[in-house]
Design a protein around this motif. Sequence first.
Motif, short mmCIF file in Angstrom:
data_model
loop_
_atom_site.label_atom_id
_atom_site.label_comp_id
_atom_site.label_asym_id
_atom_site.label_seq_id
_atom_site.Cartn_x
_atom_site.Cartn_y
_atom_site.Cartn_z
N ASN A 35 9.36 -96.64 -53.62
CA ASN A 35 10.66 -97.11 -54.08
C ASN A 35 10.63 -98.63 -54.18
N PRO A 36 10.88 -99.18 -55.37
CA PRO A 36 10.86 -100.64 -55.53
C PRO A 36 11.78 -101.35 -54.53
N ALA A 37 12.84 -100.68 -54.11
CA ALA A 37 13.77 -101.29 -53.15
C ALA A 37 13.13 -101.47 -51.78
N ASP A 38 12.01 -100.75 -51.53
CA ASP A 38 11.31 -100.85 -50.24
C ASP A 38 10.28 -101.98 -50.22
N LEU A 39 10.20 -102.73 -51.33
CA LEU A 39 9.17 -103.76 -51.43
C LEU A 39 9.76 -105.16 -51.33
N GLN A 40 9.09 -106.01 -50.56
CA GLN A 40 9.41 -107.44 -50.54
C GLN A 40 8.23 -108.15 -51.21
N VAL A 41 8.49 -108.81 -52.31
CA VAL A 41 7.42 -109.45 -53.08
C VAL A 41 7.55 -110.97 -52.97
N ASP A 42 6.49 -111.62 -52.49
CA ASP A 42 6.47 -113.08 -52.38
C ASP A 42 5.35 -113.63 -53.25
N THR A 43 5.59 -114.79 -53.85
CA THR A 43 4.54 -115.45 -54.64
C THR A 43 4.16 -116.76 -53.96
N PHE A 44 2.89 -117.14 -54.13
CA PHE A 44 2.43 -118.40 -53.55
C PHE A 44 1.22 -118.88 -54.34
N ARG A 45 0.80 -120.08 -54.06
CA ARG A 45 -0.34 -120.64 -54.77
C ARG A 45 -1.64 -120.13 -54.16
N ALA A 46 -2.54 -119.68 -55.03
CA ALA A 46 -3.85 -119.22 -54.55
C ALA A 46 -4.63 -120.40 -54.03
N SER A 47 -5.44 -120.16 -53.01
CA SER A 47 -6.27 -121.22 -52.44
C SER A 47 -7.57 -120.64 -51.96
N GLY A 48 -8.58 -121.46 -51.90
CA GLY A 48 -9.88 -120.99 -51.40
C GLY A 48 -10.50 -122.03 -50.51
N ALA A 49 -11.64 -121.70 -49.91
CA ALA A 49 -12.31 -122.63 -49.00
C ALA A 49 -12.72 -123.89 -49.76
N GLY A 50 -12.47 -125.03 -49.13
CA GLY A 50 -12.91 -126.27 -49.73
C GLY A 50 -12.26 -126.58 -51.07
N GLY A 51 -11.09 -126.03 -51.29
CA GLY A 51 -10.38 -126.31 -52.54
C GLY A 51 -10.85 -125.50 -53.72
#
Length: 352
Positions: free
Chosen positions: A213-229
């Motif tokens: 159920n889409p109502a059961d989902l909390q969706v957050d967005t953020f910037r991707a990051s990796g080791a050493g930039g």
Amino acid sequence: MLDKLTQVKERFAQIQEQLCEPDVVSDMAQYQALMKETKRLQPVVEAFSQYETAMQTQADAQELLADPEMRDFAQEELDAAKVLAEETWAQLQVLLLPRDPNDDRNVIVEIRGGAGGEEASLFANSLFRMYSMYAQAKGWKSEVISAHETELGGFKEVSFSIEGDGAYSRLKFESGVHRVQRVPETESQGRIHTSTVTVAVLPEAEEVDVEINPADLQVDTFRASGAGGQHVNKTESAIRITHLPTGTVVECQDERSQHKNRDKAMKVLRSRILQVEQDKQNAAIAGQRRAQVGTGDRSERIRTYNYPQGRVSDHRIGLTLYKIEAILNGDMDEVVDALITADTAEKLKSAE
């Protein structure tokens, strides 16, 4: 068992007739389903045909034994037919064992560094490479879903999908704790360290398997990051999805597109929820047979990779091979085949 084999043979013949019908040929979904069933039944039908031929040969040879001139020839025919009948009967017993319904599925593999800090993360990378090379050797397609790298090139965790014929059937026994014993490059005293990595192999779930159920989902967005930039996005394309009823959290930041990351994250989420449901079912039938070579529990120690001795030992079946380099380079068939053989033997024993 003969009744069951006769039913399989009749069903196979029925399917062959259906596949010639214009209505079936024009219905792609039905046609593909029948072709899939054909592929599953064909080995049984072929082995049963061999068995019937061997039994008929025995009967014919038995009659010829009464003829003095044909006795030697008839005895040879009888002996050969008996051997063939025994071999094909044993083969049929295996073919008729209940199939794991997930065997034809693609898989999602999740690898996490356990005890051992950076050394565990580096070995997580080694296992990721091993499974990727095995997939390549099998002609399967692998794709990274999410990866959290460390400064030295290891993985705190990495999840990836493997798509291909028989992927789950051959990789399902890999779930559990993998232990590595080696001298880390950072170890100046030359002491052997022991580290652990957990592996979970999940059958990939289809949308029809798990309703979310889409109502059961909390969706957050953020910037991707990796080791050493490395692999850093300036936009918020990475996705974190939380399934509120179960508390399951999935992240995906491998793609530049937020939409693609969401699709991948949902694929993992469905597979994890399906696994939880199947674990509940397994627990409900715990008194009956479960996976005999291991429960699939990621807390169970299943294998040790000892670098100084060049040894790989699978603790569930007592298998030890002195070919660690080849195995870590994706030459896994000897290990996988041994696990499948042991599991089949346990199933046959349970069926007696």
